[in-house]
Design a protein around this motif. Structure first.
Motif, PDB file in Angstrom:
ATOM      1  N   PHE A  25      17.330  -3.235 -17.264  1.00 23.87           N
ATOM      2  CA  PHE A  25      16.575  -2.285 -16.578  1.00 23.87           C
ATOM      3  C   PHE A  25      16.794  -2.055 -15.333  1.00 23.87           C
ATOM      4  N   GLY A  26      16.889  -0.892 -14.508  1.00 26.97           N
ATOM      5  CA  GLY A  26      17.283  -0.873 -13.123  1.00 26.97           C
ATOM      6  C   GLY A  26      16.257   0.097 -12.615  1.00 26.97           C
ATOM      7  N   TYR A  27      16.206   0.047 -11.198  1.00 30.20           N
ATOM      8  CA  TYR A  27      15.167   1.009 -10.628  1.00 30.20           C
ATOM      9  C   TYR A  27      15.763   1.051  -9.081  1.00 30.20           C
ATOM     10  N   ASP A  28      15.158   2.205  -8.400  1.00 23.49           N
ATOM     11  CA  ASP A  28      15.525   2.310  -7.069  1.00 23.49           C
ATOM     12  C   ASP A  28      14.391   2.060  -5.898  1.00 23.49           C
ATOM     13  N   GLY A  29      14.803   1.203  -5.030  1.00 21.01           N
ATOM     14  CA  GLY A  29      13.789   0.905  -3.948  1.00 21.01           C
ATOM     15  C   GLY A  29      14.495   0.946  -2.581  1.00 21.01           C
ATOM     16  N   ALA A  30      13.785   0.330  -1.471  1.00 18.54           N
ATOM     17  CA  ALA A  30      14.274   0.319  -0.497  1.00 18.54           C
ATOM     18  C   ALA A  30      15.650  -0.474  -0.166  1.00 18.54           C
ATOM     19  N   ARG A  31      16.006  -1.174  -1.014  1.00 17.76           N
ATOM     20  CA  ARG A  31      17.208  -2.117  -1.219  1.00 17.76           C
ATOM     21  C   ARG A  31      18.240  -1.511  -1.806  1.00 17.76           C
ATOM     22  N   GLU A  33       8.914  -3.368  -2.763  1.00 13.26           N
ATOM     23  CA  GLU A  33       9.935  -3.385  -4.029  1.00 13.26           C
ATOM     24  C   GLU A  33       8.980  -3.973  -5.060  1.00 13.26           C
ATOM     25  N   GLY A  34       8.253  -4.753  -5.054  1.00 15.74           N
ATOM     26  CA  GLY A  34       7.537  -5.427  -6.341  1.00 15.74           C
ATOM     27  C   GLY A  34       6.566  -4.494  -6.904  1.00 15.74           C
ATOM     28  N   ILE A  35       5.737  -3.682  -6.211  1.00 16.24           N
ATOM     29  CA  ILE A  35       4.826  -2.774  -6.731  1.00 16.24           C
ATOM     30  C   ILE A  35       5.551  -1.540  -7.221  1.00 16.24           C
ATOM     31  N   THR A  36       6.607  -1.046  -6.678  1.00 12.64           N
ATOM     32  CA  THR A  36       7.757   0.087  -6.849  1.00 12.64           C
ATOM     33  C   THR A  36       8.286  -0.527  -8.250  1.00 12.64           C
ATOM     34  N   ARG A  65       0.780  -1.416  -0.004  1.00 14.33           N
ATOM     35  CA  ARG A  65       0.028  -0.091  -0.090  1.00 14.33           C
ATOM     36  C   ARG A  65       0.759   1.262  -0.099  1.00 14.33           C
ATOM     37  N   LEU A  66       2.071   1.171   0.822  1.00 16.86           N
ATOM     38  CA  LEU A  66       2.823   2.356   0.754  1.00 16.86           C
ATOM     39  C   LEU A  66       3.327   2.682  -0.707  1.00 16.86           C
ATOM     40  N   ALA A  67       3.877   1.512  -1.154  1.00 19.47           N
ATOM     41  CA  ALA A  67       4.139   1.953  -2.795  1.00 19.47           C
ATOM     42  C   ALA A  67       3.309   2.270  -3.659  1.00 19.47           C
ATOM     43  N   GLN A  68       1.984   1.716  -3.532  1.00 17.45           N
ATOM     44  CA  GLN A  68       0.782   2.311  -4.175  1.00 17.45           C
ATOM     45  C   GLN A  68       0.723   3.741  -3.987  1.00 17.45           C
ATOM     46  N   GLU A 100       7.643   1.216 -12.011  1.00 19.22           N
ATOM     47  CA  GLU A 100       8.623   2.033 -12.758  1.00 19.22           C
ATOM     48  C   GLU A 100       8.854   1.276 -14.056  1.00 19.22           C
ATOM     49  N   LEU A 101       8.841  -0.003 -14.237  1.00 17.14           N
ATOM     50  CA  LEU A 101       8.903  -0.699 -15.582  1.00 17.14           C
ATOM     51  C   LEU A 101       7.756  -0.374 -16.523  1.00 17.14           C
ATOM     52  N   VAL A 102       6.666  -0.342 -16.131  1.00 15.79           N
ATOM     53  CA  VAL A 102       5.397  -0.314 -17.148  1.00 15.79           C
ATOM     54  C   VAL A 102       5.644   1.162 -17.408  1.00 15.79           C
TER      55      VAL A 102
END
Length: 372
Positions: A330-336, A303-306, A46-49, A310-312
């Protein structure tokens, strides 16, 4: 005040307008032995949403999460998801659930809609539209085993797990690696999901004479095993290593039952990286200090929702073929941290921690292995 997640499974699909809403089936365990990680999974997603919706959502459409109980029989979960896809109620699915559920979902989603699987798993799956953001044995368990053999001198191992695909395939990978490293495997034992009495398993471990145990058990099953293991006082002789043990499972197990328990994971609540600290601060500010503890399992849903958003958004479409092509670089920025996808799997740093009273003492980052 913290916000309590709604755990209902009845979905009103009539309120989702495909022109204004991007609907994601969020599949996580609300019931069964793995259900204790459900609340943190839902709130993390929900936070990512909310973060996506605070910007432009996905493809300019507001993100809606449809909670689906992934703790049920895999065929039941797959049937529900198929029905939702068939009526056009889902644009994507994501979530943290067992490999048995994932295997039931792949024939339903493959080539139709993107499916982001956030849980650690046994590795190896490549299907159109499947994107894995969780850990695999080659990057998670193998480096941890090498560390424990090298630094702790543990050479005689037992492997215990639930009786389904993830523990069995992971045990095979672990066994081959230990043998190739000159160590031995004295016992391999699998129990049905939902087992509460591990006395026979623990007795076998004691008889085997091993000095280390790889634990591949879910939720309540893991807690029951660790309690039985400690009651037999094997914790003073054998160290334990698990890839699946978060803070909620730690609390359920009890402080007195986690002596010399090590965990390898891509995330811990006590991880002191800038990205992890930022996530913890945002989660606490949004849901309150008495919200469920977010360990690696629940946090993987953020991580999954983020990642999905970003990918879509980068592709400008949810078309599976377009996403497959883009994801190769593809790269993205998350909590990890900043993570990169290779062959449909996110490559991430892995940390080794030792169980403390109420959380984990992170010992450091493990030396990375060659990607799959």
């Amino acid at each position: 005040m913290s916000e309590t997640p709604s755990m209902g499974t009845e979905l009103d699909t009539t309120r989702y307008d495909s022109d204004t809403t991007f609907a994601v089936g969020m599949i996580f365990p609300m019931s069964g032995p793995f259900g204790l990680v459900g609340p943190s999974s839902e709130l993390s997603a929900r936070l990512a949403q909310e973060e996506l919706n605070a910007e432009d959502g996905i493809l300019g459409r507001r993100v809606e999460l449809l909670p689906i109980d992934g703790g049920r029989d895999p065929a039941v979960v797959a049937s529900e998801v198929r029905a939702l896809i068939d009526v056009g109620a889902l644009d994507a699915v994501a979530g943290m659930h067992t490999s048995a559920v994932r295997r039931s979902l792949i024939p339903v989603t493959s080539g139709r809609i993107p499916y982001v699987y956030t849980s650690l798993y046994e590795g190896g799956d490549r299907y159109p539209g499947l994107f894995v953001t969780g850990e695999t044995p080659s990057e998670q368990l193998i480096p941890a085993l090498d560390f424990m053999m090298r630094e702790l001198g543990r050479r005689n191992w037992a492997i215990v797990g639930n009786d389904y695909v993830w523990p069995r395939k992971t045990a095979s990978i672990v066994g081959r690696h230990l043998t190739s490293a000159g160590a031995s495997v004295s016992l391999v034992d699998f129990s049905p999901i939902g087992t509460a009495d591990y006395s026979a398993t623990v007795s076998g471990i004691g008889i085997s004479g091993c000095d280390a145990v790889v634990v591949l058990l879910l939720g309540d099953d893991a807690a029951a095993f660790h309690q039985c293991f400690s009651a037999a006082e094997l914790d003073r002789e054998c160290v334990r290593l698990s890839p699946l043990m978060d803070e909620n499972m730690l609390l359920a197990t009890g402080t007195e039952n986690t002596y010399d328990l090590y965990v390898a994971s891509g995330y811990f609540e006590t991880l002191a990286t800038p990205e992890s600290l930022d996530f913890s601060g945002k989660f606490s500010a949004r849901f309150g200090t008495d919200a469920p503890i977010v360990g690696s399992l629940g946090q993987s849903c953020y991580e999954g929702i983020t990642f999905l958003g970003e990918l879509v958004n980068k592709a400008g479409t949810a078309d599976v073929a377009a996403l497959e092509s883009l994801s190769q670089n593809f790269g993205y920025d998350g909590a990890r941290g900043h993570l990169t996808m290779v062959a449909g799997h996110v490559v991430q740093p892995i940390y080794l921690a030792r169980a403390g009273e109420f959380d984990f003492d992170v010992l450091g980052q493990l030396e990375p292995r060659r990607p799959r």
